[in-house]
Write a protein that holds these residues in place. Structure first.
Motif, PDB file in Angstrom:
ATOM      1  N   LEU A 125       0.847  -1.190   0.000  1.00 48.64           N
ATOM      2  CA  LEU A 125       0.000   0.000   0.000  1.00 48.64           C
ATOM      3  C   LEU A 125       0.883   1.241   0.000  1.00 48.64           C
ATOM      4  CD1 LEU A 125      -0.193   1.399   3.115  1.00 48.64           C
ATOM      5  CD2 LEU A 125      -1.360  -0.764   3.534  1.00 48.64           C
ATOM      6  N   GLU A 126       0.422   2.293  -0.652  1.00 44.02           N
ATOM      7  CA  GLU A 126       1.139   3.561  -0.716  1.00 44.02           C
ATOM      8  C   GLU A 126       0.357   4.632   0.026  1.00 44.02           C
ATOM      9  OE1 GLU A 126       3.772   3.982  -4.693  1.00 44.02           O
ATOM     10  OE2 GLU A 126       1.623   4.180  -4.988  1.00 44.02           O
ATOM     11  N   ASP A 127       1.063   5.494   0.730  1.00 45.35           N
ATOM     12  CA  ASP A 127       0.423   6.603   1.426  1.00 45.35           C
ATOM     13  C   ASP A 127       1.513   7.561   1.872  1.00 45.35           C
ATOM     14  OD1 ASP A 127      -1.571   8.179   2.615  1.00 45.35           O
ATOM     15  OD2 ASP A 127      -2.645   6.401   3.317  1.00 45.35           O
ATOM     16  N   ASN A 128       1.108   8.685   2.487  1.00 42.25           N
ATOM     17  CA  ASN A 128       2.153   9.534   3.028  1.00 42.25           C
ATOM     18  C   ASN A 128       2.626   8.984   4.368  1.00 42.25           C
ATOM     19  OD1 ASN A 128       0.700  10.642   5.286  1.00 42.25           O
ATOM     20  ND2 ASN A 128      -0.228  12.193   3.982  1.00 42.25           N
ATOM     21  N   SER A 129       3.723   9.490   4.849  1.00 42.40           N
ATOM     22  CA  SER A 129       4.380   8.890   6.013  1.00 42.40           C
ATOM     23  C   SER A 129       3.533   8.966   7.270  1.00 42.40           C
ATOM     24  CB  SER A 129       5.734   9.564   6.243  1.00 42.40           C
ATOM     25  OG  SER A 129       6.601   9.303   5.169  1.00 42.40           O
ATOM     26  N   ASP A 130       2.858  10.082   7.490  1.00 41.32           N
ATOM     27  CA  ASP A 130       2.047  10.219   8.702  1.00 41.32           C
ATOM     28  C   ASP A 130       0.978   9.135   8.768  1.00 41.32           C
ATOM     29  OD1 ASP A 130       3.538  12.385   9.407  1.00 41.32           O
ATOM     30  OD2 ASP A 130       1.983  13.893   9.011  1.00 41.32           O
ATOM     31  N   ARG A 131       0.305   8.900   7.657  1.00 37.68           N
ATOM     32  CA  ARG A 131      -0.757   7.891   7.659  1.00 37.68           C
ATOM     33  C   ARG A 131      -0.179   6.474   7.737  1.00 37.68           C
ATOM     34  NH1 ARG A 131      -3.459  11.797   4.316  1.00 37.68           N
ATOM     35  NH2 ARG A 131      -2.566  10.915   2.410  1.00 37.68           N
ATOM     36  N   LEU A 132       0.994   6.269   7.143  1.00 41.82           N
ATOM     37  CA  LEU A 132       1.621   4.953   7.252  1.00 41.82           C
ATOM     38  C   LEU A 132       1.974   4.623   8.702  1.00 41.82           C
ATOM     39  CD1 LEU A 132       3.972   4.934   4.132  1.00 41.82           C
ATOM     40  CD2 LEU A 132       1.903   3.556   4.469  1.00 41.82           C
ATOM     41  N   VAL A 133       2.461   5.607   9.430  1.00 44.49           N
ATOM     42  CA  VAL A 133       2.777   5.391  10.852  1.00 44.49           C
ATOM     43  C   VAL A 133       1.513   5.015  11.608  1.00 44.49           C
ATOM     44  CG1 VAL A 133       3.515   6.532  12.985  1.00 44.49           C
ATOM     45  CG2 VAL A 133       4.828   6.842  10.886  1.00 44.49           C
ATOM     46  N   GLU A 134       0.406   5.699  11.322  1.00 39.67           N
ATOM     47  CA  GLU A 134      -0.862   5.370  11.976  1.00 39.67           C
ATOM     48  C   GLU A 134      -1.286   3.940  11.658  1.00 39.67           C
ATOM     49  OE1 GLU A 134      -3.704   8.228  10.709  1.00 39.67           O
ATOM     50  OE2 GLU A 134      -2.711   9.938  11.683  1.00 39.67           O
ATOM     51  N   GLN A 135      -1.076   3.514  10.431  1.00 39.06           N
ATOM     52  CA  GLN A 135      -1.483   2.162  10.050  1.00 39.06           C
ATOM     53  C   GLN A 135      -0.600   1.102  10.715  1.00 39.06           C
ATOM     54  OE1 GLN A 135      -2.807   1.782   5.747  1.00 39.06           O
ATOM     55  NE2 GLN A 135      -2.060   3.884   5.719  1.00 39.06           N
ATOM     56  N   VAL A 136       0.677   1.390  10.883  1.00 37.76           N
ATOM     57  CA  VAL A 136       1.543   0.451  11.600  1.00 37.76           C
ATOM     58  C   VAL A 136       1.117   0.380  13.064  1.00 37.76           C
ATOM     59  CG1 VAL A 136       3.897   0.044  12.418  1.00 37.76           C
ATOM     60  CG2 VAL A 136       3.499   0.700  10.042  1.00 37.76           C
ATOM     61  N   ARG A 137       0.862   1.518  13.680  1.00 37.00           N
ATOM     62  CA  ARG A 137       0.432   1.519  15.082  1.00 37.00           C
ATOM     63  C   ARG A 137      -0.899   0.781  15.251  1.00 37.00           C
ATOM     64  NH1 ARG A 137       3.704   4.805  18.019  1.00 37.00           N
ATOM     65  NH2 ARG A 137       4.541   6.703  17.067  1.00 37.00           N
ATOM     66  N   GLY A 138      -1.778   0.937  14.276  1.00 34.88           N
ATOM     67  CA  GLY A 138      -3.095   0.315  14.376  1.00 34.88           C
ATOM     68  C   GLY A 138      -3.147  -1.124  13.918  1.00 34.88           C
ATOM     69  N   GLY A 139      -2.039  -1.642  13.396  1.00 36.09           N
ATOM     70  CA  GLY A 139      -2.013  -3.035  12.956  1.00 36.09           C
ATOM     71  C   GLY A 139      -2.480  -3.265  11.539  1.00 36.09           C
ATOM     72  N   THR A 140      -2.830  -2.194  10.806  1.00 31.09           N
ATOM     73  CA  THR A 140      -3.243  -2.357   9.413  1.00 31.09           C
ATOM     74  C   THR A 140      -2.060  -2.708   8.527  1.00 31.09           C
ATOM     75  OG1 THR A 140      -4.954  -0.697   9.801  1.00 31.09           O
ATOM     76  CG2 THR A 140      -4.474  -1.250   7.514  1.00 31.09           C
ATOM     77  N   ALA A 141      -0.892  -2.184   8.864  1.00 36.17           N
ATOM     78  CA  ALA A 141       0.336  -2.492   8.134  1.00 36.17           C
ATOM     79  C   ALA A 141       1.324  -3.150   9.087  1.00 36.17           C
ATOM     80  CB  ALA A 141       0.939  -1.225   7.531  1.00 36.17           C
ATOM     81  N   ASP A 142       2.042  -4.156   8.593  1.00 37.22           N
ATOM     82  CA  ASP A 142       3.045  -4.838   9.409  1.00 37.22           C
ATOM     83  C   ASP A 142       4.373  -4.105   9.404  1.00 37.22           C
ATOM     84  OD1 ASP A 142       1.573  -7.407  10.092  1.00 37.22           O
ATOM     85  OD2 ASP A 142       1.418  -7.405   7.908  1.00 37.22           O
ATOM     86  N   LEU A 143       4.683  -3.483   8.287  1.00 37.76           N
ATOM     87  CA  LEU A 143       5.975  -2.825   8.090  1.00 37.76           C
ATOM     88  C   LEU A 143       5.759  -1.676   7.127  1.00 37.76           C
ATOM     89  CD1 LEU A 143       9.181  -3.078   8.435  1.00 37.76           C
ATOM     90  CD2 LEU A 143       9.114  -4.381   6.293  1.00 37.76           C
ATOM     91  N   ALA A 144       6.503  -0.578   7.310  1.00 36.53           N
ATOM     92  CA  ALA A 144       6.342   0.547   6.390  1.00 36.53           C
ATOM     93  C   ALA A 144       7.668   1.258   6.195  1.00 36.53           C
ATOM     94  CB  ALA A 144       5.289   1.531   6.915  1.00 36.53           C
ATOM     95  N   LEU A 145       7.892   1.692   4.972  1.00 38.88           N
ATOM     96  CA  LEU A 145       9.023   2.551   4.644  1.00 38.88           C
ATOM     97  C   LEU A 145       8.507   3.974   4.657  1.00 38.88           C
ATOM     98  CD1 LEU A 145      12.031   2.612   3.602  1.00 38.88           C
ATOM     99  CD2 LEU A 145      11.035   2.862   1.323  1.00 38.88           C
ATOM    100  N   ILE A 146       9.041   4.792   5.566  1.00 34.92           N
ATOM    101  CA  ILE A 146       8.512   6.146   5.756  1.00 34.92           C
ATOM    102  C   ILE A 146       9.637   7.167   5.712  1.00 34.92           C
ATOM    103  CG2 ILE A 146       6.611   5.293   7.181  1.00 34.92           C
ATOM    104  CD1 ILE A 146       8.196   6.494   9.625  1.00 34.92           C
ATOM    105  N   GLY A 147       9.254   8.413   5.491  1.00 33.53           N
ATOM    106  CA  GLY A 147      10.171   9.529   5.632  1.00 33.53           C
ATOM    107  C   GLY A 147       9.744  10.371   6.811  1.00 33.53           C
ATOM    108  N   VAL A 148      10.694  10.755   7.647  1.00 33.68           N
ATOM    109  CA  VAL A 148      10.386  11.543   8.833  1.00 33.68           C
ATOM    110  C   VAL A 148      11.430  12.635   8.994  1.00 33.68           C
ATOM    111  CG1 VAL A 148       9.168   9.731  10.081  1.00 33.68           C
ATOM    112  CG2 VAL A 148      11.646   9.919  10.297  1.00 33.68           C
ATOM    113  N   ALA A 149      11.083  13.612   9.813  1.00 31.58           N
ATOM    114  CA  ALA A 149      12.027  14.664  10.162  1.00 31.58           C
ATOM    115  C   ALA A 149      12.727  14.269  11.449  1.00 31.58           C
ATOM    116  CB  ALA A 149      11.294  15.988  10.338  1.00 31.58           C
ATOM    117  N   GLY A 150      14.028  14.061  11.386  1.00 29.60           N
ATOM    118  CA  GLY A 150      14.764  13.688  12.591  1.00 29.60           C
ATOM    119  C   GLY A 150      14.646  12.209  12.884  1.00 29.60           C
TER     120      GLY A 150
END
Length: 304
Positions: A125-150
């Motif tokens: 699945l593709e999305d922006n990083s903020d939503r990907l983090v939410e999906q990992v926390r919520g269990g919708t995604a098992d793993l995500a490649l994200i971009g973050v500040a810091g």
């Protein structure tokens, strides 16, 4: 001798009585008593002294308790071993990645994992990083490649792929190149960047604050941001590696933006970890490790 008899025997010994043991194993107290008596008949010795209010162990009971616990632990180990195999034979993993992702080592890791474990489906699945983090926390995604500040988000397992500063990219001869490339100098021109919710944009927005002009143009794919800048529509603001292979633009570090854009893999840390996720992470580490210090692994992908 049955495993349930050993389980009930250990429960009575640890709980100090048949009633509490029955509550622990979720059957009736007479059922526990009957099974323990059957075990005693098979062993030819009483295991509990029933003359007192609590069920104390006899010498035979004390001798039997350790081996009984070991037998039950062995059964648990067998179950765990089979579950481990099953977890790598069938099932599904959902892997999230930033929009317009072209990070080759991630694809190599997915391909190697699929070859090793073809029975496990991979959903992307593709999305922006903020939503990907939410999906990992919520269990919708098992793993995500994200971009973050810091740093990577708190409370998640993470593996940093690359850390980079922001650059401004413009065609040769652009007025921005006539002096120091600072944030103030960049702000004198239309800015082209990734959307809000991406790591690059978060770094830029934090540096600019709320009083500066807005972003003139935004695009989800870094390649589109660069193409727009190459056609003179503004200054592209991306990370260093995103501009590395763009021949038609000149890139300069934005001198006074010190925050780092980070590309990272993140996952929810659970005990025990899911076997399939653990294996995919191992493949990802191997795919990224030889080139982690080299910006070219990102190409024109999204540190978003």
């Amino acid at each position: 001798m049955e495993l349930r008899q050993l389980e009930y025997f250990v429960a009575v010994a640890e709980e100090g009585g048949f009633t509490r043991a029955a509550e622990r194993v979720h059957i009736s107290q007479p059922g526990v008593s009957a099974q323990v008596r059957q075990l005693e008949r098979e062993l030819g010795a009483p295991l509990f002294d029933r003359s007192a209010r609590s069920a104390g162990l006899t010498p035979a009971g004390r001798a039997a308790l350790g081996p009984a616990r070991a037998a039950l632990a062995s059964v648990d180990a067998v179950r765990s071993a089979v579950d481990e195999v099953n977890g790598l034979v069938r099932g599904e993993l959902t892997v999230g990645m930033v929009t317009a992702c072209t990070v080759v080592p991630l694809f190599e890791a997915l391909a190697a994992f699929h070859r090793a474990h073809p029975g496990i489906g991979i959903n992307l699945l593709e999305d922006n990083s903020d939503r990907l983090v939410e999906q990992v926390r919520g269990g919708t995604a098992d793993l995500a490649l994200i971009g973050v500040a810091g740093d990577a988000p708190d409370g998640l397992g993470s593996f940093t792929v690359i850390r980079e500063r922001l650059v401004a990219a413009v065609p040769a001869g652009h007025p921005l190149l006539d002096g120091p490339v600072t944030l103030e100098a960049v702000d004198r021109h239309p800015i082209i960047c990734l959307p809000a919710g991406t790591g690059i944009r978060t770094v830029l927005d934090r540096a600019r604050g709320g009083a500066r002009p807005g972003i003139a143009l935004q695009a989800a794919a870094p390649g589109a941001v660069l193409d727009l800048a190459e056609r003179g529509l503004g200054v592209a603001v991306l990370s260093e590696s995103m501009v590395a292979e763009q021949d038609g633009l000149v890139a300069r570090l934005i001198e006074d933006v010190d925050d780092i854009a980070v590309l990272a893999l993140v996952w929810a840390e659970r005990t025990p970890p899911a076997p399939a996720l653990r294996e995919l992470l191992a493949h990802a580490r191997r795919a990224f490790a030889p080139r982690r210090a080299t910006p070219e692994i990102i190409g024109r992908s999204t540190t978003g």
